[in-house]
Design a protein around this motif. Structure first.
Motif, mmCIF file in Angstrom:
data_model
loop_
_atom_site.group_PDB
_atom_site.id
_atom_site.type_symbol
_atom_site.label_atom_id
_atom_site.label_comp_id
_atom_site.label_asym_id
_atom_site.label_seq_id
_atom_site.Cartn_x
_atom_site.Cartn_y
_atom_site.Cartn_z
ATOM 1 N N ALA A 162 0.824 -1.215 0.000
ATOM 2 C CA ALA A 162 0.000 0.000 0.000
ATOM 3 C C ALA A 162 0.854 1.260 0.000
ATOM 4 C CB ALA A 162 -0.932 -0.012 1.200
ATOM 5 N N GLU A 163 1.974 1.239 0.700
ATOM 6 C CA GLU A 163 2.840 2.412 0.724
ATOM 7 C C GLU A 163 3.369 2.740 -0.669
ATOM 8 O OE1 GLU A 163 4.552 2.138 5.322
ATOM 9 O OE2 GLU A 163 5.812 1.487 3.633
ATOM 10 N N HIS A 164 3.771 1.704 -1.407
ATOM 11 C CA HIS A 164 4.253 1.943 -2.769
ATOM 12 C C HIS A 164 3.128 2.434 -3.662
ATOM 13 C CE1 HIS A 164 8.470 0.540 -2.736
ATOM 14 N NE2 HIS A 164 8.073 -0.172 -1.693
ATOM 15 N N LEU A 165 1.933 1.877 -3.477
ATOM 16 C CA LEU A 165 0.787 2.315 -4.273
ATOM 17 C C LEU A 165 0.445 3.769 -3.968
ATOM 18 C CD1 LEU A 165 -1.504 1.926 -6.216
ATOM 19 C CD2 LEU A 165 -2.765 0.681 -4.437
ATOM 20 N N LYS A 166 0.431 4.140 -2.698
ATOM 21 C CA LYS A 166 0.119 5.521 -2.315
ATOM 22 C C LYS A 166 1.148 6.499 -2.869
ATOM 23 C CE LYS A 166 -1.255 6.497 1.844
ATOM 24 N NZ LYS A 166 -1.336 6.560 3.332
ATOM 25 N N ALA A 167 2.409 6.073 -2.900
ATOM 26 C CA ALA A 167 3.452 6.958 -3.429
ATOM 27 C C ALA A 167 3.249 7.236 -4.913
ATOM 28 C CB ALA A 167 4.823 6.335 -3.199
ATOM 29 N N VAL A 196 0.877 -3.425 -8.289
ATOM 30 C CA VAL A 196 1.785 -3.790 -7.206
ATOM 31 C C VAL A 196 1.550 -5.265 -6.910
ATOM 32 C CG1 VAL A 196 2.423 -3.398 -4.801
ATOM 33 C CG2 VAL A 196 1.749 -1.468 -6.245
ATOM 34 N N ALA A 197 2.636 -6.016 -6.759
ATOM 35 C CA ALA A 197 2.491 -7.461 -6.615
ATOM 36 C C ALA A 197 3.384 -8.016 -5.520
ATOM 37 C CB ALA A 197 2.805 -8.160 -7.942
ATOM 38 N N GLY A 198 2.976 -9.160 -4.990
ATOM 39 C CA GLY A 198 3.760 -9.870 -4.005
ATOM 40 C C GLY A 198 4.727 -10.845 -4.648
ATOM 41 N N ASP A 199 5.899 -10.972 -4.036
ATOM 42 C CA ASP A 199 6.956 -11.922 -4.380
ATOM 43 C C ASP A 199 7.901 -11.396 -5.462
ATOM 44 O OD1 ASP A 199 6.039 -13.700 -2.433
ATOM 45 O OD2 ASP A 199 4.607 -14.594 -3.830
ATOM 46 N N SER A 218 4.881 -4.244 -13.992
ATOM 47 C CA SER A 218 4.451 -3.924 -12.634
ATOM 48 C C SER A 218 5.279 -2.734 -12.180
ATOM 49 C CB SER A 218 4.629 -5.111 -11.682
ATOM 50 O OG SER A 218 6.004 -5.360 -11.443
ATOM 51 N N HIS A 219 4.857 -2.130 -11.080
ATOM 52 C CA HIS A 219 5.543 -0.931 -10.586
ATOM 53 C C HIS A 219 6.259 -1.174 -9.259
ATOM 54 C CE1 HIS A 219 2.384 0.550 -13.329
ATOM 55 N NE2 HIS A 219 3.306 1.426 -13.678
ATOM 56 N N ALA A 220 5.895 -2.243 -8.560
ATOM 57 C CA ALA A 220 6.579 -2.605 -7.319
ATOM 58 C C ALA A 220 6.316 -4.080 -7.036
ATOM 59 C CB ALA A 220 6.102 -1.753 -6.153
ATOM 60 N N GLN A 221 7.351 -4.751 -6.563
ATOM 61 C CA GLN A 221 7.248 -6.150 -6.143
ATOM 62 C C GLN A 221 7.739 -6.224 -4.699
ATOM 63 O OE1 GLN A 221 5.833 -7.639 -9.804
ATOM 64 N NE2 GLN A 221 6.322 -8.950 -8.037
ATOM 65 N N ILE A 222 6.886 -6.703 -3.817
ATOM 66 C CA ILE A 222 7.247 -6.831 -2.405
ATOM 67 C C ILE A 222 7.549 -8.304 -2.143
ATOM 68 C CG2 ILE A 222 6.612 -6.340 -0.032
ATOM 69 C CD1 ILE A 222 6.780 -3.892 -1.935
ATOM 70 N N GLY A 223 8.828 -8.603 -1.947
ATOM 71 C CA GLY A 223 9.265 -9.991 -1.961
ATOM 72 C C GLY A 223 9.453 -10.613 -0.588
ATOM 73 N N GLN A 224 9.033 -11.869 -0.499
ATOM 74 C CA GLN A 224 9.311 -12.691 0.666
ATOM 75 C C GLN A 224 10.645 -13.418 0.456
ATOM 76 O OE1 GLN A 224 5.482 -14.663 2.124
ATOM 77 N NE2 GLN A 224 5.127 -14.483 -0.069
ATOM 78 N N PHE A 240 -4.241 -2.204 -9.405
ATOM 79 C CA PHE A 240 -4.495 -3.637 -9.233
ATOM 80 C C PHE A 240 -3.400 -4.170 -8.327
ATOM 81 C CE2 PHE A 240 -4.828 -8.112 -10.096
ATOM 82 C CZ PHE A 240 -6.150 -8.322 -10.497
ATOM 83 N N VAL A 241 -3.798 -4.817 -7.228
ATOM 84 C CA VAL A 241 -2.835 -5.335 -6.251
ATOM 85 C C VAL A 241 -2.914 -6.850 -6.216
ATOM 86 C CG1 VAL A 241 -2.117 -5.342 -3.832
ATOM 87 C CG2 VAL A 241 -3.026 -3.236 -4.853
ATOM 88 N N LEU A 242 -1.825 -7.498 -6.607
ATOM 89 C CA LEU A 242 -1.706 -8.949 -6.489
ATOM 90 C C LEU A 242 -1.103 -9.234 -5.123
ATOM 91 C CD1 LEU A 242 -0.956 -8.076 -9.621
ATOM 92 C CD2 LEU A 242 -0.473 -10.497 -9.862
ATOM 93 N N THR A 243 -1.921 -9.662 -4.165
ATOM 94 C CA THR A 243 -1.385 -9.916 -2.829
ATOM 95 C C THR A 243 -0.460 -11.129 -2.818
ATOM 96 O OG1 THR A 243 -3.366 -11.168 -2.194
ATOM 97 C CG2 THR A 243 -3.321 -8.815 -1.669
ATOM 98 N N GLY A 244 -0.496 -11.916 -3.869
ATOM 99 C CA GLY A 244 0.465 -12.987 -4.122
ATOM 100 C C GLY A 244 0.791 -12.977 -5.607
ATOM 101 N N GLY A 245 1.824 -13.698 -5.997
ATOM 102 C CA GLY A 245 2.319 -13.567 -7.363
ATOM 103 C C GLY A 245 1.707 -14.480 -8.397
ATOM 104 N N TRP A 246 0.513 -15.002 -8.159
ATOM 105 C CA TRP A 246 -0.035 -16.086 -8.973
ATOM 106 C C TRP A 246 -0.006 -15.815 -10.474
ATOM 107 C CZ3 TRP A 246 -2.876 -13.701 -4.976
ATOM 108 C CH2 TRP A 246 -2.759 -14.343 -3.724
ATOM 109 N N ALA A 247 -0.532 -14.701 -10.906
ATOM 110 C CA ALA A 247 -0.586 -14.414 -12.345
ATOM 111 C C ALA A 247 0.813 -14.351 -12.938
ATOM 112 C CB ALA A 247 -1.331 -13.101 -12.585
ATOM 113 N N GLN A 248 1.750 -13.809 -12.195
ATOM 114 C CA GLN A 248 3.112 -13.657 -12.695
ATOM 115 C C GLN A 248 3.883 -14.973 -12.735
ATOM 116 O OE1 GLN A 248 4.355 -10.676 -9.852
ATOM 117 N NE2 GLN A 248 3.998 -9.018 -11.309
ATOM 118 N N PHE A 249 3.350 -16.009 -12.077
ATOM 119 C CA PHE A 249 3.998 -17.316 -12.123
ATOM 120 C C PHE A 249 3.811 -17.990 -13.483
ATOM 121 C CE2 PHE A 249 3.398 -17.822 -7.244
ATOM 122 C CZ PHE A 249 4.455 -16.950 -7.029
#
Length: 327
Positions: A142-147, A260-263, A277-283, A227-236
């Protein structure tokens, strides 16, 4: 049951005659072995075996063949408890269902969670959680999206399955941070953000469904802001994801539409470099797989273990894409 016994035998838990193998087993049960995120976690487990050969324990990476098979994961854990292992680290697909199994079986061996946790009400059923601070992961998204969209707008959240506690925590972090208040069930204008009709979307952890959902959403909502992918499913599924994002590349380039997407797996980093994508938040799944056996051994030995044990996050953007991982 027969299929699971064959899998356990192949992993070294059972000999051909059903007797216990020489090494004791530290099992990691993931949501599904078809998910590339969990494949990386499995690589960490394999590295632990390489580093600890001959020390009396083996890390077993296992799970159902499909991430969508919640019942299959329950069966894998049930069978491991029946056959006998020294400890189990579980990434529960369906947190309440897994909790019910643990209540029924009341295992005497150490149980921990990895990657995904049980619901808070059931936390006493496991000794610790190792993995991502999922609420914080949502906050970072959310922080990256807000920015990038300071004035807010319309947003769609893409989720895994309804009962996945880790994904639900990420979504809560996204909503609370965008909306500026705690425990938002749905964004309806808080902080200038509104979730569109039909969202959130539930992928059941299936890349093909995730990409179809994205395509349909972009077509039906040509003025969607985020559009926020809370996990990376589509990108897999990188080829399918490329086709979907080709539909909106002009909007992505102009930042009229933000993704913004996860992983941060390799195909996801490629997507980031390509402007998809514009930001990837990785585990850090490799770290989860590498550390889980050590934590299980600590629990077996009666050592005090902190709860939770967080493995950190990586925040990757076009500006730092070549240096962001492993910070």
């Amino acid at each position: 049951m027969k299929k699971t016994m064959i899998m356990l035998a192949a992993a070294g838990i059972l000999s051909a005659g059903g007797a216990a193998a020489q090494d004791k087993t530290l099992a990691i049960v993931v949501k599904g072995t078809d998910n590339p995120f969990f494949s990386v976690l499995g690589e960490g487990c394999a590295k632990w075996n390489e580093n600890n050969a001959g020390k009396g324990y083996t890390c077993l990476y296992t799970g159902p063949a499909s991430t969508a098979d919640e019942a299959g994961q329950i069966q894998v854990v049930d069978d491991l408890l029946t056959k006998g292992v020294s400890a189990i680290a579980i990434s529960p697909s369906n947190a309440p269902a897994m909790a019910n199994l643990l209540k029924q079986r009341a295992p005497s061996i150490p149980i921990m969670t990895v990657d995904a946790d049980l619901n808070a009400a059931d936390s006493s059923l496991r000794q610790t959680y190792l993995g991502t601070d999922n609420y914080l992961m949502g906050v970072k998204m959310a922080e990256h999206l807000k920015a990038l969209k300071a004035s807010g707008g319309t947003v769609c959240l893409q989720m895994g399955n309804v009962a996945a506690a880790n994904i639900n925590a990420r979504a809560q972090g996204v909503r609370d941070t965008l909306g500026g208040e705690k425990n938002i069930e749905r964004l309806t204008g808080q902080g200038g953000w509104t979730e569109i009709a039909g969202c959130p979307l539930y992928t059941n952890d299936q890349p093909d469904l995730a990409n179809q959902q994205m395509s349909d959403t972009f077509t039906a909502n040509p003025e969607l802001d985020a559009f926020v992918l809370t996990g990376g499913w589509a990108q897999f599924a990188p080829s399918a994801y490329a086709q979907v994002t080709d539909q909106v590349m002009d909007r992505l380039k102009s930042k009229d539409l933000i993704i913004v997407a996860g992983d941060t797996l390799p195909p996801q980093m490629d997507a980031l470099k390509q402007g998809r994508s514009h930001a990837q938040i990785g585990q850090r799944p490799y770290e989860m797989g590498l550390k889980s056996p050590d934590v299980m051994l600590q629990l077996i030995n009666g050592e005090k273990v902190a709860d939770p044990l967080y493995t950190g996050l990586d925040e990757c953007t076009p500006e730092n894409v070549d240096t962001c991982l492993g910070q």
